[in-house]
Design a protein around this motif. Structure first.
Motif, mmCIF file in Angstrom:
data_model
loop_
_atom_site.group_PDB
_atom_site.id
_atom_site.type_symbol
_atom_site.label_atom_id
_atom_site.label_comp_id
_atom_site.label_asym_id
_atom_site.label_seq_id
_atom_site.Cartn_x
_atom_site.Cartn_y
_atom_site.Cartn_z
ATOM 1 N N MET A 1 94.481 40.897 19.170
ATOM 2 C CA MET A 1 94.314 41.159 20.586
ATOM 3 C C MET A 1 93.228 40.231 21.119
ATOM 4 N N ALA A 2 93.448 39.729 22.335
ATOM 5 C CA ALA A 2 92.472 38.832 22.951
ATOM 6 C C ALA A 2 92.512 39.012 24.467
ATOM 7 N N ASP A 3 91.388 38.652 25.101
ATOM 8 C CA ASP A 3 91.265 38.764 26.552
ATOM 9 C C ASP A 3 91.019 37.397 27.171
ATOM 10 N N LEU A 4 91.592 37.204 28.358
ATOM 11 C CA LEU A 4 91.422 35.974 29.117
ATOM 12 C C LEU A 4 90.950 36.345 30.513
ATOM 13 N N LEU A 5 89.863 35.724 30.949
ATOM 14 C CA LEU A 5 89.346 35.953 32.292
ATOM 15 C C LEU A 5 89.785 34.802 33.179
ATOM 16 N N LEU A 6 90.574 35.122 34.207
ATOM 17 C CA LEU A 6 90.987 34.134 35.199
ATOM 18 C C LEU A 6 90.110 34.316 36.415
ATOM 19 N N GLY A 7 89.352 33.304 36.760
ATOM 20 C CA GLY A 7 88.430 33.401 37.881
ATOM 21 C C GLY A 7 88.899 32.613 39.087
ATOM 22 N N ARG B 1 104.582 29.688 32.524
ATOM 23 C CA ARG B 1 104.914 28.277 32.761
ATOM 24 C C ARG B 1 104.096 27.349 31.871
ATOM 25 N N TYR B 2 102.898 27.790 31.509
ATOM 26 C CA TYR B 2 102.000 26.968 30.697
ATOM 27 C C TYR B 2 101.949 27.418 29.245
ATOM 28 N N GLY B 3 102.931 28.225 28.827
ATOM 29 C CA GLY B 3 103.069 28.567 27.417
ATOM 30 C C GLY B 3 102.405 29.854 26.962
ATOM 31 N N PHE B 4 101.804 30.607 27.877
ATOM 32 C CA PHE B 4 101.149 31.858 27.500
ATOM 33 C C PHE B 4 102.187 32.953 27.267
ATOM 34 N N PRO B 5 101.903 33.871 26.346
ATOM 35 C CA PRO B 5 102.779 35.036 26.219
ATOM 36 C C PRO B 5 102.521 35.980 27.395
ATOM 37 N N PRO B 6 103.399 36.930 27.634
ATOM 38 C CA PRO B 6 103.144 37.904 28.700
ATOM 39 C C PRO B 6 101.891 38.726 28.378
ATOM 40 N N PHE B 7 101.094 39.027 29.391
ATOM 41 C CA PHE B 7 99.926 39.865 29.146
ATOM 42 C C PHE B 7 100.343 41.333 29.134
ATOM 43 N N ASP B 8 99.534 42.155 28.469
ATOM 44 C CA ASP B 8 99.850 43.581 28.331
ATOM 45 C C ASP B 8 99.090 44.462 29.307
ATOM 46 N N ALA B 9 97.950 43.989 29.772
ATOM 47 C CA ALA B 9 97.142 44.769 30.723
ATOM 48 C C ALA B 9 96.382 43.805 31.616
ATOM 49 N N ILE B 10 96.101 44.275 32.831
ATOM 50 C CA ILE B 10 95.327 43.470 33.775
ATOM 51 C C ILE B 10 94.306 44.369 34.454
ATOM 52 N N THR C 1 94.619 41.205 29.154
ATOM 53 C CA THR C 1 94.614 41.549 27.737
ATOM 54 C C THR C 1 95.966 41.209 27.140
ATOM 55 N N PHE C 2 95.924 40.498 26.011
ATOM 56 C CA PHE C 2 97.125 40.092 25.292
ATOM 57 C C PHE C 2 97.087 40.748 23.913
ATOM 58 N N ARG D 1 97.607 27.904 44.114
ATOM 59 C CA ARG D 1 97.561 28.754 45.311
ATOM 60 C C ARG D 1 96.296 28.496 46.141
ATOM 61 N N GLU D 2 96.049 27.232 46.399
ATOM 62 C CA GLU D 2 94.940 26.799 47.258
ATOM 63 C C GLU D 2 93.554 27.079 46.679
ATOM 64 N N ARG D 3 93.463 27.256 45.353
ATOM 65 C CA ARG D 3 92.171 27.506 44.701
ATOM 66 C C ARG D 3 92.132 26.804 43.348
ATOM 67 N N THR D 4 90.944 26.402 42.947
ATOM 68 C CA THR D 4 90.752 25.893 41.595
ATOM 69 C C THR D 4 90.354 27.070 40.727
ATOM 70 N N ILE D 5 91.229 27.413 39.795
ATOM 71 C CA ILE D 5 90.968 28.591 38.977
ATOM 72 C C ILE D 5 90.216 28.208 37.705
ATOM 73 N N SER D 6 89.535 29.182 37.153
ATOM 74 C CA SER D 6 88.871 28.984 35.867
ATOM 75 C C SER D 6 89.525 29.922 34.864
ATOM 76 N N ALA D 7 89.505 29.521 33.610
ATOM 77 C CA ALA D 7 90.069 30.339 32.536
ATOM 78 C C ALA D 7 89.067 30.374 31.397
ATOM 79 N N GLN D 8 88.739 31.566 30.967
ATOM 80 C CA GLN D 8 87.759 31.724 29.893
ATOM 81 C C GLN D 8 88.248 32.787 28.920
ATOM 82 N N VAL D 9 88.339 32.426 27.640
ATOM 83 C CA VAL D 9 88.685 33.396 26.615
ATOM 84 C C VAL D 9 87.415 34.197 26.333
#
Length: 84
Positions: free
Chosen positions: A1-7, A24-33, A47-48, A69-77
């Protein structure tokens, strides 16, 4: 199990749209948000159950600092929670 923070995501984006974007970028479906409100910079903690921290790290660079969507997003494991 792992978590990803999308900012810095659009607060009006649906869970399904986030899932489609990640897939679209190869991630599996997440299980919780969990939505995290911020001063103009909302985030989502995903949460994956089927992905490892290492697996998410390999995919993270595909979306970190991506303009979506008009924003620069961040991704942090997120590191695993410490057990006390």
């Amino acid at each position: 199990m792992a978590d990803l923070l999308l900012g810095n995501i659009d607060e009006h984006v649906s869970d399904a749209e986030i899932n489609e974007f990640l897939e679209r970028y190869g991630f599996p479906p997440f299980d919780a948000i969990e939505r995290i409100e911020g001063a103009g910079r909302p985030a989502a903690l995903l949460t994956f159950h089927s992905a490892s921290e290492e697996g998410l790290r390999r995919l993270q660079s595909r979306i970190h600092n991506l303009f979506w969507r008009e924003r620069t997003i961040s991704a942090q494991v997120m590191p695993p929670a410490r057990e006390e």
